[in-house]
Scaffold this motif. Structure first.
Motif: not given
Length: 430
Positions: A289-294, A300-304, A346-348, A353-354
């Protein structure tokens, strides 16, 4: 005879002192029990307390546990590890000790199939390659592998040079050479050992090397036919030896972007091989996963969408996905971290995904912390932090896979977690 007043005074003082000593011993014993069992309500203890409770694992045999004088391992969260990434050993005894320490199923990393030169090998091996009809490019498999008990095809060869066994697997215009010193085969060691502990072993499939120029984060698929041809042999060998499932070790972010098709194409080809050779065996994938702003942030939609793309690769084999939680390398953050450097928590990610598919969703817990040096540096984590990571995704996943159980930043070194206190036990992977 009654004691004189001075004698009674000394006797009284002695009795009081003796009683005080008894009370002190009882109090210290009670405090030791409290510290050893941790907070019943899940509260955190200080780092000094955690370090004082750390117990180095001692092993006298596969079933060794804490000695009567050691505090029992305590897990203060509901979430549990169902497997661990581990590097099996050449010694069955050492592999068994590591499995018993984990108290979970095991997933091995994958080796590489890489181009090499025939001159890297002894003369008898070179001659065997030259004797094959036509010309052949030479590749090597980087993990020790013995073909003991496994039949090769007529044009393949096994050559013993001193204490080393070389296997020559002929493919169209190519050979892949394996080697094993003294019969060593760590993956076979795992599959010999795991049934004794009722554990499962997922074997990591070989992967191609990465590109040496351009998009160096993508695989070099110029010799995909060689990798696939060798992996047919590989899956057949370990299927015969009792593999419970397979791990596709090539890394990619959890996205459906076409840019990463060279990786998902590799995944898809390996699933087809597994379906042909070991139909119905489960397959595990662990994207990041990659959630860093920079950075190249994933929503989350892309990950899903990426999760669904991976699930769609399954044929007869079921695909199980265990995204790396990113907390060990700093690509994600927990809600409680309140990080300004991350756009998503991480929770988002795991909630999204769930919603797509809960049954096939696991998590890879990175039991380390980002280092202060370059992007590859890592530092040790703590028991508190790992328990926070487990608790954060517990509502969304079927279980956790620990990374990793040996070497630097090992889970085994974390107080209380090293004995598998937060382990669900063996036989929990699909």
């Amino acid at each position: 005879m009654p004691a004189s007043p001075p004698a009674r005074s000394r006797s009284l003082r002695t009795g009081v002192a003796f009683a005080a000593i008894i009370l002190a011993v009882v109090f210290l014993g009670w405090m030791a029990i409290v510290l050893a069992t941790g907070d019943d309500d899940g509260g955190n203890q200080s780092e000094n307390q955690e370090q004082s409770q750390a117990v180095e694992p001692t092993r006298t045999g596969p079933t060794a546990g804490p000695s009567p004088s050691e505090p029992p391992p305590v897990c203060r969260v509901d979430a549990r590890f169902v497997a661990g990434f581990m590097s099996p050993q050449n010694s069955d005894e050492s592999t068994a000790e590591r499995l018993e320490l984990m108290n979970t199923d095991a997933v091995t990393f994958g080796g590489w199939v890489r181009p090499t030169e025939r001159d890297e090998y002894p003369e008898r091996v070179r001659n065997a390659v030259d004797d094959l009809e036509g010309t052949h490019d030479v590749y090597r498999y980087t993990v020790e592998m013995s073909w003991e008990g496994t039949d090769l095809l007529d044009d393949d060869a096994i050559i013993h040079e001193g204490d080393t066994e070389y296997g020559i697997v002929e493919l169209e215009n190519a050979v892949v050479i394996t080697s094993s010193a003294d019969g060593n085969d760590p993956f076979h060691s795992l599959l010999r050992t795991a049934p004794e502990l009722d554990a499962q072993g997922y074997i990591g499939l070989p992967v191609p090397q990465m590109r040496t120029e351009g998009d160096t984060w993508l695989p070099d698929n110029s010799y995909a036919d060689v990798v696939d041809g060798f992996n047919e042999y590989f899956v057949r060998a370990y299927q015969e030896r009792g593999a419970d499932g397979y791990y596709l070790a090539m890394e990619m972010p959890l996205t459906d972007a076409d840019h990463w098709n060279p990786v998902t194409d590799y995944y898809g080809r390996q699933v087809e091989i597994i379906d042909d050779v070991d139909a119905g065996a489960p397959v595990l994938i662990a994207p990041y996963l990659e959630g860093r702003a920079d950075a190249a942030t994933l929503t989350p939609d892309t990950a899903a969408a990426g999760y669904q793309k991976l699930l769609n690769l399954g044929g007869e084999s079921e695909i199980f996905v265990a995204p790396q939680d990113g907390l060990g390398v700093g690509t994600t953050a927990l809600e409680a971290d309140d990080s300004a450097e991350h756009e998503y928590t991480t929770e988002e990610y795991f909630a999204a995904l769930h919603d797509v598919d809960a049954e096939h969703l696991y998590v890879t817990i990175e039991a380390m912390t980002p280092g202060g040096g370059d992007s590859e540096s890592r530092e040790d984590s703590t028991r508190d932090r790992v328990e926070e990571q487990l608790a954060a995704v517990d509502a969304y996943v079927q279980g956790a896979i620990g990374y990793q159980w040996a070497g630097q930043n090992s889970i085994a070194e974390l107080p209380h977690l090293g004995r598998g206190a937060c382990a669900a036990g063996v036989g929990e992977l699909p």
